[in-house]
Design an enzyme around this catalytic site. Structure first.
Site, PDB file in Angstrom:
ATOM      1  CB  CYS A   1      -0.920  -0.050   1.211  1.00 21.51           C
ATOM      2  SG  CYS A   1      -1.600   1.523   1.738  1.00 21.51           S
TER       3      CYS A   1
ATOM      4  CB  CYS B   1       0.391   2.145   4.043  1.00 25.88           C
ATOM      5  SG  CYS B   1      -1.284   1.527   3.878  1.00 25.88           S
TER       6      CYS B   1
END
Lengths: 324, 106
Positions: B30, B33
């Site tokens: 991700c 993230c």
């Protein structure tokens, strides 16, 4: 001969602020902004780039980019942006990962304010704020973002293992989302309001050859249903006026983008919000230039954004030269 | 550094925590993230006396994200007295985290 470069600041300004004055301030850190930064810093112009908290632009939300020249085997979108950032920083672009808040173009040097209140001053500005996901604006959408509604398949696809999802849209990004999702989801239905897809041939072909992807045309979503998370959608066939419901676990929205221009009330925009770009990347305000998806509603490619960034940088350089 | 928690330790580390606890749900693949991670760390450092900050890899732990209907990451959830009090999806600024924490702490 004295080779020291002297810049004379108005005394009043210097007394009120401890801030330095940049030659060029770039707002935005996608391909347009970073390319502009590479050019202006290589031209030895003192360059500031307000990159935003989520720096890197739309390519940060993609997987493989296959059409950026120079990468015959493709390159991951986030890697491409990381490279561009390194290249700009290497030549001296100062990148701040803060969100831009507002600009005062009525004073010289121009004053830019970041979220949190920090001020920056620059003789010229390049607006390269790009565009953001356009949402459907239907009932049940906003409250389910992150709970079954998404605009980023590469980010969220893994949550849809063994699940059924809808992708809304008919362009390249919708095809890309569908393909990415097919690695995890069991069934992907592309719902498009038009009669036939508008995605490029290669992207259409790839999606149509994928056995997990189905297509529904002439159809709009009218409501997203759920309780804590998405459970289904209401559909309307716009040709037959027939309404239906479909149980579904996720809705991925890929119907296009809206330009991030509303933070510039003094800059002329068209009725859809795209900044009006005049000759040599100029806006209606002298010394303020524009590049990329915030003005370009036609091409919207990483390479065209980079090209516009280059143009704006060269124009800003020339303009600064003329002011001396 | 925010400690890693798992489905097994979630009960004791978060639900039974006597402090307000922030859980950062993330995964290796991700990208956003990776942007949020350092911001959460900075926040945790600044609020270390008041807020406990932990993170959970959603690839290695599926029960907890499922229980809290997490279908996008990064997702941050503030827990207080064992209850999820505030959920934030996507990248947040440190100021937004501080604001949410201050509201829960007051």
């Amino acid at each position: 001969m004295n080779t020291k470069r002297l810049t004379v600041f108005p005394k009043r300004f210097f007394m009120e602020n401890n801030n330095e004055i940049y030659d060029v301030a770039i707002i935005g850190s996608g391909p347009a902004g970073l390319t502009a930064g590479i050019y202006t810093s290589r031209a030895d112009l003192k360059t500031l780039l307000l990159g935003g908290l989520k720096w890197g632009g739309q390519l940060m939300l993609t997987t493989e980019v296959e059409n950026f020249p120079g990468f015959p085997d493709g390159i991951m979108g986030p890697d491409l942006m990381m490279n561009m950032r390194k290249q700009a920083e290497k030549y001296g672009t100062q990148i701040k990962d803060v969100n831009f808040s507002q600009a005062d173009f009525s004073q010289k040097p121009f004053k830019l304010t970041a979220e949190g209140g920090e001020n920056f001053y620059s003789k010229s500005v390049i607006i390269a704020t790009g565009a953001d996901t356009k949402w459907l604006q239907i009932k049940g959408e906003q409250e389910h973002i992150g709970r079954g509604v998404s605009s980023c398949a590469p980010c969220d696809a893994a949550f849809y293992r063994e699940k059924k999802v809808i992708v809304v849209g008919g362009g390249d990004s919708a095809m890309e989302e569908a393909n990415v999702l097919s690695k995890f989801a069991t069934e992907i239905t592309v719902v498009y309001r038009g009669e036939s897809l508008r995605a490029s041939e290669i992207m259409q072909k790839r999606a149509k050859e994928n056995p997990k992807i189905k297509f529904i045309y002439n159809t709009e979503l009218t409501e997203i249903m759920g309780d804590g998370k998405v459970t289904g959608v209401k559909l309307l066939n716009t040709k037959t006026n027939e309404a239906s419901e479909m149980p579904i676990d996720g809705v991925f929205v890929a119907i296009g983008h809206i330009p991030n221009s509303s933070v510039f009330p003094d800059i002329d925009r068209d009725e859809k919000g795209f900044i009006k770009r005049f000759e040599n990347s100029k806006t209606n305000i002298e010394g303020v230039f524009v590049a990329g998806d915030v003005h370009d509603y036609h091409y919207m490619q990483a390479v065209t954004a980079a090209g516009y960034g280059c143009e704006a940088a060269l124009s800003a350089e020339k303009w600064l030269e003329e002011q001396k | 550094m925010a400690a890693n928690i798992t489905d097994e330790t979630f009960q004791t580390e978060v639900l039974e925590s006597d402090k307000v606890t922030l859980v950062d749900f993330w995964a290796e693949w991700c990208q956003p993230c990776k942007i949020l991670g350092p911001i959460v760390e900075e926040f945790g450092e600044e609020y270390k006396d008041k807020v406990k900050v932990v993170k959970m890899d959603v690839d290695a732990n599926s029960n907890t994200p499922g229980k809290f209907n997490i279908l996008s990451i990064p997702t941050l959830i503030f827990f207080k007295n064992g209850q999820p009090e505030r959920t934030m999806v996507g990248v947040q600024s440190k100021e937004q985290l501080k604001k949410a924490a201050d509201e829960l702490l007051s």
